[in-house]
Design a protein around this motif. Structure first.
Motif: not given
Lengths: 252, 252, 252, 252, 252, 252, 252, 252
Positions: D223-238
């Motif tokens: 992403s050209c903005t600022v964000l962090s991510t979790v894995n695909v389908d990792a709803g619990f972690v997000a």
């Protein structure tokens, strides 16, 4: 065995030659050279210069020349080629040494080397200008195995006329190597037009996803016609496999 | 806006239609439906059934029918198709509903739906029998956008005669979609023969390395001719893009 | 054919031109040049310098100039550009030759070259500064095909205001090429806003996983809107495809 | 420690609770349960049902309930949910047990469970209908941690109006989770519009190359903005990460 | 708006500043600079030097300084840093300019720049010596956003004593960034020990399969604890995300 | 050899046993069984049921029992296990046959089988409940080779207390197998704490990018400590390698 | 502890040695050095020069020498080796320093260093000349741990005679490391012939698909015999793991 | 052509046969059948059942039988085989139809079919039991082309004795196909021992990284000997390529 030992004692053959005959390989400072390969498989053992130092490459090349009458070095940049040439000039001043800058291959023949010959023909077909170095390596190896080689260049499918004009010549061959990069459609189209065995030779052209020859290789693996393939840029393997088939057709 | 509100008050249009006109989308229990897409982009909004429950799919389909006069559902297995048919039968008993099992698509038209039409032609070309479902999806969408569609099947390059026999027909089209799996050579060969824009549609046939359409997609990306591509099995996208181009050619 | 042969005999055309007319291609020391491409496909044959030696590139460029009145070389670093310029200066001293260092493209026109023109417009949109070279290649090719080209730069989605300010200009175009690297969101957002066909042009910016344009390409393939794509950094292909569509819209 | 042992002796707490307090985990037939996680990290330990048998899952869930007053089971199909419900009905008949089929999550609370609460708000934003199950898991976990949760659905970038209409609501949140599949452009566009921390939650929609959420994840990483991510389908972690941030903002 | 125009007319602000205030960005020869980012998102817009020419980078940096009082350039090799320094010396002789060779970052502050400050602390933790440059970029950005930054280095899990000795310091932070390459176990182990939000920052160390930071990134995505991640070597993003969270905790 | 032939003639051994002794393998309807493996390598030949029909598996198992006194079948679902049990009941009614549903392994011993034994100990350590089946396969094989086996479960790094409580027991072992899925940090952490050789056994848990054990395997390959690894889910190989090392330590 | 502090006060040991003894590591300007590793794991801590500056590498090497009597630096090009040599010449003029250009390793021993010794033997086997550098690194590390090392080179499977001639020597070893690139068949063939534990060491030779050691590593992971593997080119890890096993066999 | 038309008129041949003779293919409801392939390429056109409906497969099979006297269907599960058998029973009651469940192939011959024959021999070699189905497909196709086929099974390199015992038989063949899964070492070892052309046939056994035949294919591509390869599980292609070479050797 006794003959070999007597020949060694009398100086008719070198230690390396004697070891090659008796053990199937020659032990050098740069590794065990598989001198027996040509007898066992009908194809010359080549020295792949990549991953070796120029010195190691030159040592293996002179051993090849000494034990089999011929040396074949692939992927040799000019510095390596020069090291090989110098080493052979020292070890076997009478030998012929040729270096092709486009193909990056060195071929040396001992003065008394008797090249094999074979009546079957290998066609080496290319899609475009960028395929020339890899196709050249294939052609060179097939030639060294003894095949007649027909080089048919620049018949990529973007302009079918170029290909259709040459189909007659391709059909005359007993084995066909088709070198192509990018999307690699040519091996499939050629294999649909001829009844000789076709070997795809993917070339590492192209950029982006599927670049570096990956799309061309996967296209060969997925071909809806019948063909077999070698790895990307494996000109030596394609030429040697074609030469082996040509020899078998010729009745060796 | 006043017109819309008056039409809603008088019962001429539904709440969903009014919301679509005013907000550009309709809020349903299964999500916001982009009713405005057809006006904004000239292509119908389709409901991709994969990843949605049959109930959500049916809700979105009826909303599509209500707000745009048409519903298009892709990747619908028979159970989903049946749920959609039932929901539309309840909500709009006069609508026509058709389901194609090979293409897995449902198309419904309201009784007063006035289909768009366009004088430009889209050719949908396939390499073999296995490409039919994906190519059918493309053809259906292009047809719904209003294009005349010519389906030219089974002209894969393993037998060039099949293709050369049909080149005349392909050249008559204004836009060409070429569906092929395996090594995907056909889009490249066709794009070398015609002057219309060509869109590659890779199909998920093939097995082993490069299978599932990967080699076909990479072949399109690496093509030594000029073409653009869509993702593997993206029949809807290929057909819609072709339809958009056809509309532009037709002067919309 | 007789006309061609007479023209050759009388010196009005060269051997290469005659061969191009009769065979569809010209045989050179560096390969068969597809001189027929422009007539057959409506787009100029470009010489991709990567994978060719400067000499081969220059030979193909002069053949292009001789047989089609124009030469277009892409991915030419300054040394290659210089070799091309020198070769053309020898072969066709009257020709114009321009080299753009940012785009790495050489364009040469024979003194009597009559450029095509087309009333349809191609917009080339970029997300950021790093997309300029690839987008420039696309713009150049579309221009050579005859399209009017509008370049709309630096409207990446990180600041939507930049894009929304330019939507009006983008909507004026008949075909839209959208160049973006990193996450490649821009083609999808633009394609949701316009009704012209959109071609994504992924750019090899970005680092880490999904870098080198891979995420941008996959984003185009997975787009939830309708668009088609070309490979990473394939500016030539994107521009040519856009030019082809523009020509079709213009009625060629 | 003496208090704990006395409480155990007097029957006020169970062996599992005592072990949890003293060792930081409880040893069960199905593994060591990390009962201490909530105290240590401020987030409940969840039981991921995938890869465990229904019996193991149920054992861990009842231990969770016994030692922490709460059980949270994710990726539970109806059969697993039923096994959990039965086991809890036996072990803690007064507990409440809820199962959400769309989210595949089970939440159980002991009769005297005192839920945490936090004044900061987590927005969970989705691109489309197919993102609902994964987003629902994130929302549920954030809610269990004590956050207020705002669910803002179906604002994918294919129709920017849907998103722009909801930007005000998104900006009210203290932390934002953005769930999107396909090309995953939404997290980047949202992160360009708000000043709260954004966590991307890629969803495994999409097919072909870049499918199964891979393009969406790579888009978040690039992403050209600022964000962090979790894995695909990792709803619990997000959801848990968002809840942790919300707690920190709230001053825990 | 009138105020801005009057300020421009009176020479109090430059054209670029006026454009930034009115349009949200400044148009330069090297692209539209997102001057509005800091106001909109609370984080400074950084210029990523990779993929840009030194001249473009310098132009964007001086525009940043002019419109926001600060310039931040990342991935700048010494030649780029020098070009930036020279351009700023010309445009704003009073500004301070600092370049860190290990981090490859340039930071410039206008003479009247008033740095933000925030009472929350960001810990930047590293596994080993090779993680220093990327971690340094993260620390620098968090510092520029106003956070207090604690750098805790070389606590990789190969020797747990190093980590356990520092846990107390890590627990004091409000947000934790953990930089690690190779197998990337450290972010998971740290996230199991603290209750602050943890952001993994994978580093491109390691060789062979899983090298270049891929294993470290996948380890973060698969972590059995709760954390979010940024891309490999994305020090800027990790530091900015941590700074955003710190600001939110601080009550901005 | 004469002994073998006499034993065969007298009926003391079967044809298969005689062939095994003389040729090193036994030819069966389902393939050549490597009966010699145990003598040659010190580890029993196991029959991998995947990719074979139940009948082929049963034939190979009975041949194993007949020629080596033992049969070991891995990845056997209940139907295969049942076919094996029935075939052994027919061929060797006195043999013991055990099937473990969690591990999917069948072990059969002839009535006069004399199990090997070894004084060295193999510890099999797991991160969590889902690792049990693969770890169980490793433990079973190490046990069959003669090692004492200590199973230490559920000590994943998300809660370091669990691991630190068990370090003493792990340090008592002569060889350590560490099974872990997800991010696979445990093998690295354990290898930093013990001086015995550590073998990583990645497990196919986890989802999304790096799932199916890929992140765990890459983590083992990239480990910043010293360990070697086997493939994902290769419980048999890990257990056999550990058993071989234990035997070597024991002085076999 | 008192002893250590008294030794420090009296000048018998340095601050770094004292810190190493008390804390398990030494804090240097270039990071915390894990001086305790040899005691804890029985293997020397090596400094991987890649990713560190020459200065950092030299600092860590001198600290290693000071605290453990030995320094081992891997992947050191001549410039790094020179920096290390100079730093050690300053800090410990009596120490011996050796650098091997083919292996890229530096080994330094303090004047009073007492090398460990072990009666078990490690065989390091290679397929060809290109495997020498990586195999050399493994041999060097095993030697430093105290093992007797037998180097058996150039026995790749293309000529089985070479291998069969050396099987006797390989069988004499207690542990076997097998280095091979390309298709990596040698570890599997060797592991089928010996009863000692075999560790595969894939080497990054080869080109095209599966090149850079990937095919060799995957071949080790998929081996139909029993072996464990390390990452591509991980000579240090293979040698250290073999040394650990040899020590265990020797009874340490 | 007149002959063909007269034969059609007189009922001696069917419309499909006539079309095949004149156009090179027959148009059916299920696609254009490439009836000309055998004449053009010397190999029968096979119908790949995967991706086609049973009805399409049966239609193409009966057309094959009608136009070429033979039908060959691969990857046919029992239901498809049954549909083919029924369709042929209707269309050509006198034809023979055989179905092999292990190979999943159907072969049908018309009553007057005259099978080709060829004096050259194809050896089909396998590593283990799981390779049988794919190897069987190769053997069947080579047999249909007319080659003598020698099947040499279960000689995987884990026990070299099995292979060395069979080398003599393998050396008798004119062309060798070597089927192997897992690490795929066997093709390389065999190619080092014989002088006939070797075609690798990777098989999709194996699990974890490099599973599904990927390691075996990459091993063939990287082989340090000379061989060519086909895709994973491409038994048809390997057998047909071997048959083509055998025919060429035999002098067709």
């Amino acid at each position: 065995m006794r003959d070999t030992l007597e020949a060694l004692e009398s100086g008719d053959i070198s230690v390396a030659e004697a070891e090659s005959i008796l053990a199937g390989y020659a032990t050098t400072a740069a590794g065990r050279f598989d001198a027996d390969r040509e007898r066992r498989r009908g194809i010359p053992e080549a020295v792949l210069a990549e991953g070796k130092t120029p010195g190691e490459t030159a040592t293996l090349a002179t051993t090849a020349l000494e034990t089999t009458g011929r040396a074949l070095v692939t992927r040799a940049d000019p510095a390596v080629a020069s090291a090989v040439r110098d080493a052979i000039a020292d070890a076997a001043p009478d030998a012929t040494v040729e270096y092709d800058e486009r193909t990056n291959a060195v071929v040396a023949h001992a003065v008394d080397f008797d090249p094999p010959s074979c009546s079957a023909t290998v066609a080496v077909v290319t899609a475009g200008t960028s395929d020339a170095p890899v196709a050249g390596e294939a052609a060179l190896v097939a030639h060294e195995i003894g095949s007649a080689v027909a080089l048919i260049e620049d018949v990529g499918v973007a302009n079918l006329d170029r290909l259709l004009d040459q189909v007659g010549r391709i059909r005359e061959a007993d084995v066909v190597v088709v070198a192509a990069g990018r999307e690699g459609a040519l091996p499939t189209v050629v294999a649909g037009l001829v009844d000789a065995p076709v070997i795809a030779l993917p070339v590492s052209t192209g950029y982006g996803v599927g670049g570096d020859g990956v799309a061309a290789l996967e296209g060969a693996l997925q071909s809806c016609t019948v063909l077999s393939t070698v790895n990307v840029d494996a000109g030596f393997v394609a030429g040697a496999q074609a030469g082996l088939i040509a020899r078998a057709i010729d009745g060796h």
